[in-house]
Motif scaffolding. Structure first.
Motif, PDB file in Angstrom:
ATOM      1  N   SER A 278       4.316   8.620  -2.404  1.00 57.18           N
ATOM      2  CA  SER A 278       5.191   7.841  -1.130  1.00 57.18           C
ATOM      3  C   SER A 278       4.443   7.403  -0.263  1.00 57.18           C
ATOM      4  O   SER A 278       4.358   6.710   0.267  1.00 57.18           O
ATOM      5  CB  SER A 278       6.891   7.881  -0.878  1.00 57.18           C
ATOM      6  N   ASP A 279       4.324   8.547  -0.072  1.00 55.20           N
ATOM      7  CA  ASP A 279       3.193   8.307   1.772  1.00 55.20           C
ATOM      8  C   ASP A 279       1.758   7.827   1.582  1.00 55.20           C
ATOM      9  O   ASP A 279       1.649   6.352   1.876  1.00 55.20           O
ATOM     10  CB  ASP A 279       2.133   9.543   1.923  1.00 55.20           C
TER      11      ASP A 279
ATOM     12  N   GLU B 127       0.976  -0.155   1.283  1.00 54.08           N
ATOM     13  CA  GLU B 127       1.338  -1.197   1.924  1.00 54.08           C
ATOM     14  C   GLU B 127       1.501  -1.592   3.881  1.00 54.08           C
ATOM     15  O   GLU B 127       0.499  -2.456   3.976  1.00 54.08           O
ATOM     16  CB  GLU B 127       3.251  -1.141   2.285  1.00 54.08           C
ATOM     17  N   LYS B 128       1.177  -0.137   4.408  1.00 53.04           N
ATOM     18  CA  LYS B 128       0.712  -0.435   5.819  1.00 53.04           C
ATOM     19  C   LYS B 128      -0.757  -1.583   6.386  1.00 53.04           C
ATOM     20  O   LYS B 128      -0.691  -1.474   7.231  1.00 53.04           O
ATOM     21  CB  LYS B 128       1.441   0.859   6.833  1.00 53.04           C
TER      22      LYS B 128
ATOM     23  N   GLN C   9       2.116   5.010  -1.057  1.00 48.61           N
ATOM     24  CA  GLN C   9       2.397   3.653  -0.901  1.00 48.61           C
ATOM     25  C   GLN C   9       2.652   3.229   0.479  1.00 48.61           C
ATOM     26  O   GLN C   9       2.067   1.895   0.614  1.00 48.61           O
ATOM     27  CB  GLN C   9       3.991   3.662  -2.243  1.00 48.61           C
ATOM     28  N   ASP C  10       2.679   4.320   0.861  1.00 42.84           N
ATOM     29  CA  ASP C  10       3.164   3.560   2.165  1.00 42.84           C
ATOM     30  C   ASP C  10       2.531   3.072   3.112  1.00 42.84           C
ATOM     31  O   ASP C  10       2.207   1.860   3.975  1.00 42.84           O
ATOM     32  CB  ASP C  10       4.334   4.346   3.458  1.00 42.84           C
ATOM     33  N   SER C  11       1.029   4.285   3.413  1.00 44.10           N
ATOM     34  CA  SER C  11      -0.228   3.525   3.687  1.00 44.10           C
ATOM     35  C   SER C  11      -0.552   2.307   3.037  1.00 44.10           C
ATOM     36  O   SER C  11      -1.575   1.431   3.203  1.00 44.10           O
ATOM     37  CB  SER C  11      -1.084   4.899   3.564  1.00 44.10           C
TER      38      SER C  11
ATOM     39  N   THR D 140      -5.214   8.182  10.229  1.00 47.67           N
ATOM     40  CA  THR D 140      -4.530   7.549  10.430  1.00 47.67           C
ATOM     41  C   THR D 140      -4.799   6.271  11.452  1.00 47.67           C
ATOM     42  O   THR D 140      -5.064   5.856  11.984  1.00 47.67           O
ATOM     43  CB  THR D 140      -3.333   8.088  10.699  1.00 47.67           C
TER      44      THR D 140
END
Length: 481
Positions: free
Chosen positions: A355-356, A362-363, A358-360, A324
């Motif tokens: 979900s993590d 997007e981020k 997908q969030d990554s 990260t």
């Protein structure tokens, strides 16, 4: 043999379309441009094209893309095919200028038709790999043959490799090898590196380490150490001679092929450079050199060390934190590794979290190309699917998005959900008359027999005889048109 992290991320072209085409633009295209400036129909002075590029990219502290575009447009309007080629590529890929694929392809076509070998090679690459949409193998081959006749070694290398492999064009071993040797005779080191890789890994030709060594040494005499990297890495992982492998990789790094440092760091980490603690003590030095060379793979190696407890206490959260941090600093490879790790977990100390992932995605999507984002989104969809009814829409989307296909992407689909990968293959093989069982995504004996037949017909047979459940096999079959 360790399933090398470096091998999993070997092909930059598969990972980064931008990187592939920018390399094409900066190397092969401008090398050929220096020849075409001298011909009658190239009207602009070399300095005009160079100045336009400086303005577009902002080099030398000058950033004025619109003025750079005007210079190229003026020269292109006067019939200068070098300007048409350079502007065409900018419009096709939209690196800095606003993207206009249709206008860019028209300009590149005109430059190619005018006899610009570099434009023909660029156009062929676009058609061959579908870099601007659908593939067009007939147009790709026509342009490669045309550019080869004009003496472009890059075209000879691409055409030669594809004829040897028989992947994009029907295999013609003698003609393919002759193109590569012709490129080498023109002092093209990339042709020598390609020939060395083919012999080293037995791709299209019988494996022959002696011929591979000869080819990569030829490339080295021409100033290119990347072939030495391939040969040295293979020597290291096969445990043929650790000392010789290390020396060759260091020699390559000294020649500018600094990717060798990350390979040495990984080899040291896993004990391939002298065994045990002797090898692992070398890790920090090589990792530092790789970091100094701005090699983005070091955070991936650190994540592997954290996950599996190599030289430190095992910690999945520490691995995720390191990735990260690297992604936050703009490391594309760390972002990609993080997304895949969150999507799949590691069955040890990193839990699977869609979900993590997908969030990554997007981020960190701004670090990836549109193609990469679409590929990762589809692998996440595959990971979610848990029944044949859920596999079906993913399989349909996969078949529709032909521009996304690559061996790497096929491997990622297989990693995300083997059942989805087998569902896709079952459906294909049923249509080909090779499979008559149920469409359920299971690796049944009947399914594996059909996959084996397809592998023997379409891929390197040495892969098939080992185990068709391998990622290389499934990824290769999924990549087929």
């Amino acid at each position: 043999m360790i399933n090398s992290l470096m091998k999993n991320w070997r092909d930059l072209g598969e990972r980064t379309i931008l990187g592939t085409v920018k390399t094409l633009l900066s190397a092969a295209l401008f090398a050929a441009a220096s020849v075409t400036f001298a011909v009658p129909n190239a009207h602009a002075a070399p300095r005009d094209i160079e100045q336009a590029e400086k303005l577009i990219w902002g080099s030398d502290g000058q950033l004025d893309p619109e003025n750079g575009k005007l210079i190229l447009e003026k020269a292109a309007a006067e019939g200068d095919w070098v300007a048409k080629r350079v502007l065409g590529l900018h419009l096709i890929f939209g690196w800095v200028l606003n993207q206009d694929v249709a206008a860019g392809m028209k300009m590149l076509d005109e430059a190619a038709d005018a006899g610009d070998a570099a434009a023909q090679t660029a156009l062929a690459s676009i058609y061959l790999w579908g870099l601007a949409g659908e593939t067009n193998l007939e147009a790709a081959r026509k342009n490669l043959e045309g550019a080869s006749k004009l003496g472009d070694p890059e075209a000879m290398r691409i055409l030669g490799e594809q004829l040897v492999l028989g992947e994009k064009f029907e295999q013609d071993l003698d003609v393919g090898l002759s193109y590569l040797k012709q490129g080498i005779s023109l002092n093209d080191p990339k042709s020598a590196v390609t020939l060395g890789e083919l012999y080293l890994f037995g791709r299209g030709v019988p494996r022959d380490r002696s011929k591979a060594r000869e080819a990569v040494e030829t490339a080295a005499t021409l100033g290119d150490g990347h072939g030495l990297v391939k040969y040295g890495e293979d020597t290291m992982w096969r445990e043929i001679n650790a000392t010789a492998a290390e020396k060759m990789l260091l020699r390559a790094a000294d020649m500018g092929a600094t990717e060798a440092y990350a390979i040495l760091a990984e080899g040291a980490m896993y004990g391939y450079l002298g065994g045990g603690s002797v090898s692992r003590r070398k890790y920090a030095g090589y990792a530092e050199k790789a970091t100094e060379a701005e090699d983005g793979r070091v955070p991936l190696l650190e994540a592997e060390r954290s996950m599996w407890g190599i030289g430190k206490r095992a910690s999945g959260p520490a691995a995720l934190a390191g990735l990260t941090l690297a992604a936050d600093k703009g490391n594309e490879l760390a972002a990609m590794y993080l997304i895949a790790l969150q999507r799949d977990g590691n069955r040890y100390n990193v839990r699977r979290s869609i979900s993590d992932a997908q969030d990554s995605l997007e981020k960190y999507g701004h670090l990836l190309s549109d193609k990469q984002k679409a590929q990762y989104a589809m692998t996440i969809d595959a990971s979610k699917a848990r029944t044949p009814a859920a596999y079906a829409p993913v399989a349909e989307a996969f078949e529709e998005r032909t521009e996304l296909r690559s061996v790497w992407f096929g491997r990622e689909i297989f990693k995300a959900n083997p059942n989805v990968a087998f569902y896709i293959l079952q459906k294909r093989l049923k249509a080909q008359g090779l499979y008559a069982g149920a469409l359920n995504g299971y690796a049944t004996r009947q399914t594996l027999r059909a996959v084996f037949k397809s592998c023997m017909a379409e891929l390197d047979r040495s892969l098939c005889n080992d185990n068709v459940m391998r990622r290389e096999v499934i990824g290769g079959l999924l990549a087929l048109d």
